[in-house]
Design an enzyme around this catalytic site. Sequence first.
Site, PDB file in Angstrom:
ATOM      1  N   SER A  42      -2.468  -0.659   1.819  1.00 40.86           N
ATOM      2  CA  SER A  42      -3.925  -0.571   1.729  1.00 40.86           C
ATOM      3  C   SER A  42      -4.540  -0.279   3.098  1.00 40.86           C
ATOM      4  O   SER A  42      -4.074   0.601   3.811  1.00 40.86           O
ATOM      5  CB  SER A  42      -4.458  -1.871   1.107  1.00 40.86           C
ATOM      6  OG  SER A  42      -5.799  -1.739   0.695  1.00 40.86           O
ATOM      7  N   ASP A 162      -4.182   1.100  -5.231  1.00 40.99           N
ATOM      8  CA  ASP A 162      -3.913   0.272  -4.046  1.00 40.99           C
ATOM      9  C   ASP A 162      -2.528  -0.385  -4.114  1.00 40.99           C
ATOM     10  O   ASP A 162      -2.190  -1.052  -5.084  1.00 40.99           O
ATOM     11  CB  ASP A 162      -5.006  -0.802  -3.990  1.00 40.99           C
ATOM     12  CG  ASP A 162      -5.015  -1.593  -2.702  1.00 40.99           C
ATOM     13  OD1 ASP A 162      -3.948  -1.840  -2.126  1.00 40.99           O
ATOM     14  OD2 ASP A 162      -6.114  -1.992  -2.278  1.00 40.99           O
TER      15      ASP A 162
END
Length: 284
Positions: A42, A162
Amino acid sequence: MSAIQNTSLILEGGTFRTLFTAGVLDTFIDENIELPYIVAISAGAINACSYVAGQKERTLRILSTYRHDKRYMGMRNFIKERSYFGLDFAYNVLPNELDHFDWEKYRSFNGQLEFGVTNALTGEVEYMNALAMDTRCNILQATCAIPVLFPEIKVDGVPYYDGGLSDPIPIKQAENRGYDKHIFVLTRPEGYRKEMDGKSKWVMKLLARKYPKIALAMANRIEYYNETLAYVEALEKEGRAFVFRPEYALNSFEKHVPTMNQNYQMGYAQGQSRMNELRAFLTK
């Protein structure tokens, strides 16, 4: 730069909380510390890019400069791109026109750099060679694609979200690559444990119809995250992990730029103050 061949660098995500990470990694740039293997998740991957490219303060500069720019973040981006973040602006215009990213130095990195992404169809984590990323930062977009705030990001026709949904602290990947010692940069303070909240339940329900495996990954994420934190703490006690943690966590979408700067400075100060300790860990 020196390379410590049996040590990995593992970077947690956390949106703007990773300004702490930026501060820590900028001390690595100062001290010419380069690790042979980096795995990031991320927003941790954003910091990995600046670090590998040797561009000190780049992450801080971009976030503090563009935090209130509606091209970077704002509801109107949903109209064009189905995203709260302006995808073309953040991942193309910024690195290629406004604040030039050093692609040449990045791609010449003498090591491995992997970003974790979550396959929307399987709910499983996959690791991609980030040094092969195109100039529109497609792999970076994928690992940062928070559900609802981002659309799914397709890489080679496969939809991804993500990486933190399926593997928030990717220690197992580093171990699978053969590394015995690990440097972690976490974005939550010591003793933190995650709990389920109403927002997460709402997002899971929203995603369940189209991507049920993603919803399942989110349901399992809290238990897995907490188990991973306990494992990191055990490695630290054994002397196999060196862990940077903030004294307190920044809000994920902090609006106050001076507070953002303070979080970066916290990371930078911690990196400086622990540098001798880190060097001893790397050479033992």
